[in-house]
Scaffold this active site. Structure first.
Site, mmCIF file in Angstrom:
data_model
loop_
_atom_site.group_PDB
_atom_site.id
_atom_site.type_symbol
_atom_site.label_atom_id
_atom_site.label_comp_id
_atom_site.label_asym_id
_atom_site.label_seq_id
_atom_site.Cartn_x
_atom_site.Cartn_y
_atom_site.Cartn_z
ATOM 1 N N ARG A 40 -8.672 7.167 -7.627
ATOM 2 C CA ARG A 40 -7.763 6.253 -8.352
ATOM 3 C C ARG A 40 -8.282 5.926 -9.748
ATOM 4 O O ARG A 40 -7.490 5.688 -10.659
ATOM 5 C CB ARG A 40 -7.548 4.968 -7.552
ATOM 6 C CG ARG A 40 -6.619 5.203 -6.397
ATOM 7 C CD ARG A 40 -6.300 3.922 -5.685
ATOM 8 N NE ARG A 40 -5.206 4.143 -4.755
ATOM 9 C CZ ARG A 40 -4.941 3.377 -3.709
ATOM 10 N NH1 ARG A 40 -5.690 2.322 -3.459
ATOM 11 N NH2 ARG A 40 -3.924 3.638 -2.933
ATOM 12 N N LYS A 206 6.887 5.626 12.364
ATOM 13 C CA LYS A 206 8.143 4.934 12.676
ATOM 14 C C LYS A 206 9.362 5.497 11.961
ATOM 15 O O LYS A 206 9.326 5.718 10.757
ATOM 16 C CB LYS A 206 8.004 3.460 12.273
ATOM 17 C CG LYS A 206 6.995 2.704 13.078
ATOM 18 C CD LYS A 206 6.954 1.292 12.578
ATOM 19 C CE LYS A 206 5.975 0.453 13.367
ATOM 20 N NZ LYS A 206 5.792 -0.848 12.725
ATOM 21 N N GLY A 375 0.112 8.253 0.785
ATOM 22 C CA GLY A 375 -0.320 7.768 2.101
ATOM 23 C C GLY A 375 -1.089 8.794 2.918
ATOM 24 O O GLY A 375 -1.956 9.509 2.416
ATOM 25 N N GLY A 398 3.452 2.960 -0.114
ATOM 26 C CA GLY A 398 4.665 2.129 -0.040
ATOM 27 C C GLY A 398 5.564 2.315 -1.255
ATOM 28 O O GLY A 398 6.790 2.410 -1.137
#
Ligand code: AMP
Length: 423
Positions: A40, A206, A375, A398
């Site tokens: 990062r 999910k 992710g 996200g």
């Protein structure tokens, strides 16, 4: 309308507040926290180098972890200042606060091209509350604002949204950094009119997390490949038994409507035809969160669409992996988000690794454009040593999902529009 970027700024001699995503993994070594993954930090270097070349006075703001308004020493950004100095090969000053007198004094001493890193913005609860007074204090030290923290752009926090609004109200320009620009190019423009065939691979835990993305991509994709635990909610929707697999029984209707939409749109929507299943057994051991560790016994391939009552589906099986790899090989544009199974456990990583390998091959051999939506898919690619071999890996988990859903990201919305005059 397009957003202003750091390339459009005239920042010579100006104080530029740059929001970066330095929420990097750290570990304690010999009583000191050290950065264990510099990805990062490295990602922000092009923006910082451009600002240095422009002659800006750079003030970096970032968050680290979830200190919940407390000065949690293990979440200090000081070790990041040390690492950044090493990577950018010039001194990086650090102040142990992000607002107040000490910050204002240090900023006053900055010369053109200097860099200052502020302490963790989340040491104040006002950051996440997007408190206006706090945002005004952050804005006090800046003439211009640059947001290069794509991974935090889906949050309307003081350092991502409030401060930009205040600087803009004062007539200061607020621009996207080069990393932010790249993220928007690949997750936005490139997928807007994808070169066909466009293959989307979706996995993870999910259906509910990804249904909006599925819905949107059903408008554009030629084929959608489904893996991970979310496949079992689709199986349930088709009337099969799922044993002890991770499912969202209350999301069966959502799964049914996605299947119906795919059929209506003529999008190929592939579900696994075989699985790796195993028997979960509770152990006496506890994990870091104090929950009992589950052991998975007797891992085996099952081609039965009904999962055995005592077993859980934990990976796509070899036939599915092969079929998915064949579809990926024919793609010209690929978007991948979410692992095909419980890839953190070696016994259930083969499906995810096969997809990773297929995506890399399509990129390298066929010139396909491959975009990895952040992710766990990025983690899986890196774990397989294939990180650098795709077209683009998003730095936002996200944020990338929300952007792919077509939602407005507050951190992006707050930036200035590009205009036709000379800014
Ligand atoms: P997500 O954040 O939704 O992309 O989910 C990623 C997580 O889903 C990873 O930690 C995977 O280990 C987990 N996962 C994927 N497939 C399965 C599965 N079949 N059973 C249990 N966990 C899974």
């Amino acid at each position: 309308m397009a957003k202003l970027t750091v390339k459009d700024l005239k920042s010579a001699g100006k104080r530029v507040l740059v929001r970066v995503d330095y929420n990097v993994p750290m570990e304690e070594k010999d009583g000191q926290m050290v950065v264990t993954d510099v990805t990062r930090i490295k990602e922000t270097l092009p923006t910082l180098e451009l600002l240095i070349a422009q002659g800006a006075r750079i003030i970096l703001a970032a968050h680290m972890g979830r200190p919940k308004g407390q000065r949690e020493p293990s979440m200090s950004l000081r070790p990041v200042a040390v690492k950044l100095a090493e990577l950018i090969n010039r001194p990086v000053a650090f102040v142990d606060d992000c607002i107040g007198e000490k910050v204002e004094k240090t900023v006053g001493l900055l010369k053109d091209g200097d860099i200052l890193l502020l302490e963790n913005t989340r040491y104040y609860n006002e950051e996440e509350a997007n408190d206006t007074v706090f945002a005004e204090k952050l804005a006090r030290v800046a003439d211009l604002y640059v947001n290069d923290a794509f991974g935090a752009a889906h949050r309307a926090h003081a350092s991502t949204e409030g401060v930009a609004r205040i600087i803009a109200q004062r007539g200061g320009k607020c621009a996207a950094g080069l990393l932010m620009e790249r993220e928007l190019k690949f997750l936005g423009d490139e997928l807007d009119k994808p070169v066909r065939p466009f293959v989307v691979i979706l996995g993870g835990a999910k259906v509910s997390d990804k249904i909006k993305v599925i819905d949107r991509l059903l408008e554009k994709a030629d084929t959608i490949l489904i893996g991970g635990a979310m496949a079992y909610t689709f199986r349930l929707a088709q009337g099969y038994k799922v044993g002890k697999s991770l499912v969202e029984a209350d999301k069966v209707d959502i799964a049914k409507s996605a299947l119906a939409k795919a059929q209506a749109k003529g999008v190929k929507f592939l579900l696994p035809t075989d699985d790796v299943v195993a028997t979960p057994v509770k152990t006496d051991k506890l994990d870091k969160k104090g929950k009992p560790v589950i052991e998975f016994q007797n891992p085996r391939v099952s081609a039965d669409m009904n999962c055995p009552d005592d077993a859980a589906g934990l990976d796509v099986g070899p036939a599915t992996a092969k079929a998915y790899a064949d579809v990926i090989a024919s793609a010209k544009t690929i978007l991948w988000n979410g692992p095909m199974g419980l890839f953190e456990n070696k016994a259930f990583a083969a499906g995810t690794n096969a997809v990773a390998q297929a995506v890399v091959e399509a990129t390298q051999k066929n010139g396909a454009k491959s975009i990895i939506g952040g992710g766990d898919s990025v983690k899986a690619l890196n774990k397989a040593g294939l990180g650098g071999q795709v077209t683009f890996m998003s730095t936002g988990g996200g944020a990338s999902l929300e952007y792919l859903e077509g939602q407005e990201l507050p951190g992006l919305a707050a930036l200035s529009e590009k205009c036709c005059c000379s800014c």
